[in-house]
Each structure stands twice: as C-alpha cells, then as structure tokens.
Scaffold this motif. Sequence first.
Motif, PDB file in Angstrom:
ATOM      1  N   GLU A  27      12.008  -6.491   4.349  1.00 31.86           N
ATOM      2  CA  GLU A  27      12.036  -5.728   5.585  1.00 31.86           C
ATOM      3  C   GLU A  27      10.698  -5.681   6.320  1.00 31.86           C
ATOM      4  N   GLU A  28       9.714  -5.207   5.580  1.00 26.19           N
ATOM      5  CA  GLU A  28       8.468  -4.834   6.235  1.00 26.19           C
ATOM      6  C   GLU A  28       7.632  -6.049   6.596  1.00 26.19           C
ATOM      7  N   VAL A  29       7.012  -6.024   7.733  1.00 26.04           N
ATOM      8  CA  VAL A  29       6.054  -7.064   8.086  1.00 26.04           C
ATOM      9  C   VAL A  29       4.715  -6.663   7.492  1.00 26.04           C
ATOM     10  N   ASP A  30       4.232  -7.506   6.577  1.00 24.64           N
ATOM     11  CA  ASP A  30       2.965  -7.161   5.950  1.00 24.64           C
ATOM     12  C   ASP A  30       1.813  -7.474   6.886  1.00 24.64           C
ATOM     13  N   CYS A  31       0.667  -6.961   6.526  1.00 22.06           N
ATOM     14  CA  CYS A  31      -0.557  -7.278   7.257  1.00 22.06           C
ATOM     15  C   CYS A  31      -0.484  -6.882   8.727  1.00 22.06           C
ATOM     16  N   LEU A  42       8.232   8.107   2.743  1.00 19.05           N
ATOM     17  CA  LEU A  42       7.827   9.507   2.880  1.00 19.05           C
ATOM     18  C   LEU A  42       8.974  10.431   2.487  1.00 19.05           C
ATOM     19  N   PHE A  43      10.203   9.994   2.748  1.00 20.32           N
ATOM     20  CA  PHE A  43      11.347  10.830   2.352  1.00 20.32           C
ATOM     21  C   PHE A  43      11.433  10.929   0.826  1.00 20.32           C
ATOM     22  N   GLN A  91       8.110   3.316  11.744  1.00 21.08           N
ATOM     23  CA  GLN A  91       8.810   2.308  10.953  1.00 21.08           C
ATOM     24  C   GLN A  91       9.759   2.993   9.989  1.00 21.08           C
ATOM     25  N   LEU A  92      10.954   2.433   9.846  1.00 17.99           N
ATOM     26  CA  LEU A  92      11.931   3.052   8.956  1.00 17.99           C
ATOM     27  C   LEU A  92      11.492   2.967   7.502  1.00 17.99           C
ATOM     28  N   PHE A  93      10.857   1.853   7.116  1.00 22.23           N
ATOM     29  CA  PHE A  93      10.432   1.719   5.729  1.00 22.23           C
ATOM     30  C   PHE A  93       9.466   2.829   5.344  1.00 22.23           C
ATOM     31  N   ASP A  99       0.822  -1.203   0.000  1.00 25.48           N
ATOM     32  CA  ASP A  99       0.000   0.000   0.000  1.00 25.48           C
ATOM     33  C   ASP A  99       0.857   1.255   0.000  1.00 25.48           C
ATOM     34  N   ARG A 100       1.927   1.196   0.802  1.00 23.65           N
ATOM     35  CA  ARG A 100       2.783   2.388   0.879  1.00 23.65           C
ATOM     36  C   ARG A 100       3.486   2.655  -0.436  1.00 23.65           C
TER      37      ARG A 100
END
Lengths: 91, 99, 320, 102
Positions: A84-88, C38-39, C31-33, A31-32
């Motif tokens: 990296e990111e944990v989804d959900c 956003l950066f 969160q860093l990600f 989403d991001r």
Amino acid sequence: MQLFNLALGLLLLMTLGGGIWRALRGPSAADRMLSVQVFGTAAVAVLLLLAQAFGQAALRDVALAFALLAAVTAVAFVRRAWAEEVDCDPE
Amino acid sequence: MILSDYVAAVLLLVGVFFFLAGTVGLVRFPDVYTRLHALTKSDNVGLGFVVMGLAVEAESWFVVGKLLLIWMLVLLAGASVAHLIARGATQRGVRMWTD
Amino acid sequence: MDRLTLVLWIFDSVTGLGLLLLAGWALASPQLFRGIILFVAFSLMMSIAWVRIDAPDVALAEIAIGAGLTGALLLAALSRLGDSEPTQESMNRPIERSYRARTFRSLTASLLAAVAVALVFLILALPGDSEGLGAEVAASLDASGVSSPVTAVLLNFRGYDTLLELLVLLLALLGVWSLGGLPAQPVSPAVLVLDTLARILIPVLLLSSAYLLWAGTHAPGGAFQAGAVLGAAGVLLSLAGWQVRQRYTGVTLRLLLIAGPSLFLAFALYTIVAGQSLLEYPPQRAGVMIVLLEVAATLSIGTTLAALFVAEGPRNKEGQ
Amino acid sequence: MSSVPLFALVGAGLFCIGLYALIVYAHLLRKILAINVMGSGVFLVLATLADRTVNAAPDPVPHAMIITGIVVAVATTAFALVLMLKVAEKTGRAELPDERTG
C-alpha cells in the motif's frame, strides 16, 4: 515499593509517546511499524509493573496476551501493509 | 526496605534506563535501520531487566516462570519482526543513511 | 499515600489525553495506512485504560479483539483496496476547501462540541456512588457454577446475551459469504523467519487460549478472550501463507462454526422443557454445563473470527 | 481506586470525535474507524459507571456487556469492511456517492 513501581510505569508510559511520534512522523511505512514494536515491549513492562504494584496477578495474563497479540499485529503489518504505502515519501 | 528490595529497585531502574535509551534512539536516529537496531535491542534488554527486577520480588516460582515466558515471547517476536521489517524496507528500496 | 494518588492521577491523565490525541490523529490522518497504525496504537492504549478502571477482563478482550484482530482486518482490507483503487489520489483526496464545505464542517464541529459539553454535565451530575448489581451477582455466585463474577454474568445470569452474540458473529460471517466472499489474496513468498515464528507462536497461542478458557472460571478470561486468541492463531497461519486443506473446509468447518450456538440453543431448549426459565441451569449441574458451553463457544468464536479474516467464500465439494 | 470521572469524560470526548469524523469524512474506511472510536467511547463511559460502587469490587454486569459489545463490534467491522470492498469494486471508489453530483 508500590510508589516506585508506579513511577517507573509512568516513565515507561512516556516512552510510548516516542513510538507514537515515530508513527506520526514516518517517513517510511517501516518507521511507522516501529510504533507497534514499542507497544509490544514497553506496554508489556507497564502492565507487569502495575501487576506488581497492585498485587493483581491477572494483569500478568493481560501482559502475556499483549505480547502475543502485538506480535500477530506486527506480522499483519509486515505481510499486508506493504503493498500500500509509498515508501521514502519526502518529508 | 530489605536487601531484595534494593536489588529489585536497581534492576528496575536499569531496565527503565534501557527503555529510555531505546526511545531516544527511535526518535533521534537518522534512518529506519538504525532506529530498528536501537529500539529492538535496548527495549528487549530493558524488558529483561524489568522482568528480573520483578522476579526478585515475585511471590512464587509460578510467577517467575510466567514472567520469564513473557520475556522469551517478546524476545522471539521482537527479533523476528525486526528482521521482517528490515527485510521489507530493503526490498522496498528504503535507502540506508550514509554520511 | 498522597504521593501515590498524585502519581496515579498523572498516569490516568496521560493515558486519557493519549487516547483522545490518538483517536483524533488516527481519524484525521491524511494517509489511511498511518491512520490504521494510530488506530491500533489507540486500541492498545485503551487496554491500559481498562486495566486502570478495574476491568482486566475487558482489557484482555480489547487486546485480543480490539487491537489484534481488528487491526489485522483493517490492514487486510486496506491491502485489498489497493488493487481496485485507481490512484492514490482519490483515497487521499484533500478535504474540500469550498465555502459550503467549510461551513458544514464548522457547524458540525460546534454542534458536536455542544453535545460533548452536555455529556460532560450529565456525567458529572451522576451520583458518585451507586449500588450496582455487584451485590446481587455476589449473592448468587455460589449457584452459578463458576467463581468469576464476569463469567457468571456472561454465561449464566445473562446467558441470552451471549447466545445472541454468538448468533451475531455467525450472521456476520454468513453476510460475508453471501456477498460472495473476497478473492483470495496473492500468497506472498514464504519467509523462513516468519515460518519459524509461526511454528513457535501458534502452539503458544493455542496453549494460551486453553489457559484463558480454564482461567475464566475463577479469574479474568473466558470464552471470548480464549476464542479471540484462537482466532489470532488462525490469522497468523493465514498471514504466514499456510492453507487449510480442502477437505477440512467443508463439513468440518461448518460444524466448528455452529458448535457454540447450537449447544447453547440445545441447553436453552433443555431448560425450557425441564420447566425452568430460559437458560436457567440447575445449580448442581451449572458448572459442567458452563464449561461445555465455553469450550464449544471458544471453538466457534475462534473459527468464525479466523474465517472473517480470510473472508473467502465457502468452498463446496466441487472446489468452487 | 482510579480517577473514575476522568475516563468517563475521555469517553464522552472520544464519542464526539468519532461522530465528527463519521459525518465529515467521505472515505468508508475512515467511517468504519470512526464508528469503532465512538464505540470505545461508549464502553469507557459504561465501565466508569460500573466503578461507582460503594464497596470495593466493580459491578460485573457492565463489564460483561462491554465484552459482548467488543465482540459484536469486531463482527460488524469485518462485515462493513467487506461491504466497503464490494462498493469499491463496483464504483471504483471506496466512498458513498455524493448527493450533489450523483
């Protein structure tokens, strides 16, 4: 016509806000990443409208670079970020 | 205003409408796949209309060509990246919205 | 005209407010990600601001370098950090709530608010108009060999800045290499769509790089923007999982890296030996010299940026 | 043609936001982001100063210096990121040691 183009540009600038809202809200990494997609299209349109409104041909080159680099950045997100990111994650 | 101005204005308005629709989808739709679908398709169509609107008023064929090139690039990149994001989300187990 | 001013004012206010909010959110993100996303959005917004401040040259550089390459670098670093970081916890460590920490934060905040107010007063106290150096640049533009004022400043009037800048880039890469570089990232399985995208985009990136280089002599563009786009092509190749053949990572790579700085140094020596001051080109040959310099600088900048992204140490003949 | 003082004020704001984050947050990646934001703030102020000219065209010298600055910023960012990764590799945490505990 100049005023009309600029007003439309302003409207498109507001649509970037939707992308930023999605980047803030998530919930998943995918989403991001959509916010980069929004920038890759809407900001290109803003730059093209500004180029027309002010008669600055150079802004079309800026828009071209924008389209290309937004694509590279989006690929970087897909290929490098996903470890990296944990989804959900719960909202 | 002459005729081409009206044509350009209508095309630009249609383009911006598609952008707004895409943003509404991005904000309101329930899961990442539907958001991706709303955003990518309507934004690319929106940009297409904006490019056409600007091309009507362009000063030379060179400018028209450059506008079309930019649109083609955005189409190509947008479609590919949308595929990559959806694929990654599926592999990472982001569930689809069912209701 | 009045309504036009109003629309422009709203446009600028939205952009400015957006910049401040994005910067704040990016830095404060838990969160860093999310912070990096956003950066990147912040950098892309900056390029719209550059367009509004009449700086299309800077807008091009900001897009190619600020958003594209910096974003890719940050993401690559974050994904590498994931391996060495034991838990998510320590990365997203919540901000300390102790009395002492809170006092420290509010003191810092109030001090910086005071700095901000002082800066605002200073900016508002500046005279509204100034002569600037624009007139002088315009007066000697004919002798510079190019017709774009920014390129003339970068490569002729303040050529020493650009020379040192190329050396800074090279030093950054040497710094990375002398730290031993980083281990290669695991190659993700090839994806057909990405491969096709790269096959189409990379020629377009190379063409755009050449176009920006050519445009730089008379319009916004130039060696830095062209070099950054070239570097982005390298980044895309690496992201798509392509590898450069071993035999090109030895002497060929090093020659590309030093092409720009060494040609610059050669010209600097030439101008001194010819009895002029440092990097003062003879006007009749300035155009040719600047184009040569720009081509070499573009190659070096692009290669250096791509090498900084890959960040593996240099490979020797032994394949080490 | 643009609202010149507005972007200079935004630049000042960005500088202070970045400086605050640089001081307050411990994670090195955040510090690197903060330095980049501070740099953008400085560039904005510099560019708006270039736009104060009486005649229409902006002063090209600050623009050239900003382009130089952007390239130097990316070089230092790349180097700083590698340093951060080395710190993380050695200590297991991408943070500078706390002076009270360490």
